[in-house]
Design an enzyme around this catalytic site. Structure first.
Site, PDB file in Angstrom:
ATOM      1  N   SER A 118     -15.953  31.024  42.790  1.00  0.00           N
ATOM      2  CA  SER A 118     -17.338  31.270  42.412  1.00  0.00           C
ATOM      3  C   SER A 118     -17.430  31.504  40.903  1.00  0.00           C
ATOM      4  O   SER A 118     -17.032  30.645  40.118  1.00  0.00           O
ATOM      5  CB  SER A 118     -17.891  32.439  43.222  1.00  0.00           C
ATOM      6  OG  SER A 118     -19.295  32.508  43.143  1.00  0.00           O
ATOM      7  N   ASP A 172     -22.733  25.987  51.596  1.00  0.00           N
ATOM      8  CA  ASP A 172     -22.754  27.085  50.624  1.00  0.00           C
ATOM      9  C   ASP A 172     -24.193  27.378  50.220  1.00  0.00           C
ATOM     10  O   ASP A 172     -24.879  26.522  49.663  1.00  0.00           O
ATOM     11  CB  ASP A 172     -21.922  26.704  49.392  1.00  0.00           C
ATOM     12  CG  ASP A 172     -21.595  27.881  48.500  1.00  0.00           C
ATOM     13  OD1 ASP A 172     -22.430  28.793  48.390  1.00  0.00           O
ATOM     14  OD2 ASP A 172     -20.496  27.886  47.902  1.00  0.00           O
ATOM     15  N   HIS A 203     -20.150  30.102  51.623  1.00  0.00           N
ATOM     16  CA  HIS A 203     -19.545  30.513  50.348  1.00  0.00           C
ATOM     17  C   HIS A 203     -18.312  31.362  50.658  1.00  0.00           C
ATOM     18  O   HIS A 203     -18.348  32.600  50.590  1.00  0.00           O
ATOM     19  CB  HIS A 203     -20.570  31.303  49.536  1.00  0.00           C
ATOM     20  CG  HIS A 203     -20.204  31.492  48.096  1.00  0.00           C
ATOM     21  ND1 HIS A 203     -20.053  30.442  47.208  1.00  0.00           N
ATOM     22  CD2 HIS A 203     -19.965  32.620  47.364  1.00  0.00           C
ATOM     23  CE1 HIS A 203     -19.752  30.913  46.007  1.00  0.00           C
ATOM     24  NE2 HIS A 203     -19.673  32.233  46.082  1.00  0.00           N
TER      25      HIS A 203
END
Length: 227
Positions: A118, A172, A203
């Protein structure tokens, strides 16, 4: 300590030959990916040191200004989001200093791999693409490249041919798949060797992805036949 950054370390049992610097996501810390190390199934005698840096604590706009560990501020969640370029540059500089520390400690730069999830993946890409030393590669998970195309003038020529693996969840809802694909397409258009992998997940990280990560690490360190 390197500047404002400290880290969690998993030291190798064998003599230290390789380093993986792995950045966590928003609000997590250096302990977040510790548990993935045994899941990778890499032999103990490879001499891989895992370094999990802690992002600095800063206010994050999308979380009502709450202070938390973050590599940079996030103002909104849209694909056209305003980007905290100064925060990204600051964090990338800290990681480049950490790379220098590893080199000074006797590890070849070509045995250093950058990884991140991320926000951490953003920093892995930004720092790795600008690094003046030849690296082993970049592992960028569930992320994007918000500094594109501004980063182009700062791209390092010595890292034009290193391997990059980008992985993303099809579902996601934090970092849109389209944002990850845009980064992949931008990098491939520039001639980078990028392996895009997609998994039916949100995610997060899944078991199939962990195996692909282990294979990628072997590839980057030229250990494909080492089990």
């Amino acid at each position: 300590m390197t500047g404002e950054i400290d880290w969690v370390e998993i030291a190798p049992r064998a003599p230290h030959r390789y380093t993986i610097i792995w950045m966590h996501g928003l609000g997590a810390d250096g302990h977040d990916f510790e548990s993935i190390v045994p899941e990778l199934g890499l032999p103990d005698d490879l001499g891989i040191r895992f370094c999990f840096p802690n992002a600095p604590v800063r206010p994050v706009t999308i979380n009502d200004g709450m202070a938390m560990r973050a590599w940079y501020d996030i103002m909104d969640m849209s694909l056209e989001r305003q980007v905290d370029k100064a925060g990204i540059a600051e964090s990338s500089t800290s990681i480049l200093k950490l790379i220098d520390r590893e080199i000074e400690g006797g590890v070849s730069s070509e045995n250093i791999l950058l990884a991140g999830f991320s926000q951490g993946g953003v920093i892995a890409l930004d720092a790795g693409l600008k690094c003046p030393h030849r690296l082993a590669g970049i592992l960028a998970l569930s992320c994007y490249l918000p500094t594109w195309p501004e980063i182009v003038p700062a791209l390092s020529e010595v890292n034009r041919s290193f391997p990059i693996m980008m992985a993303h969840g099809s579902f996601d809802n934090v970092v849109a798949r389209e944002a990850g694909r845009a980064a992949f397409e931008a990098l491939t258009s520039m001639g980078y060797s990028v392996d895009w992998k997609e998994y039916p997940m949100a995610h997060s990280v899944c078991l199939e992805e962990v195996q692909d990560i282990a294979d990628f690490i072997r590839q980057c360190f030229h250990l494909e036949g080492y089990v």
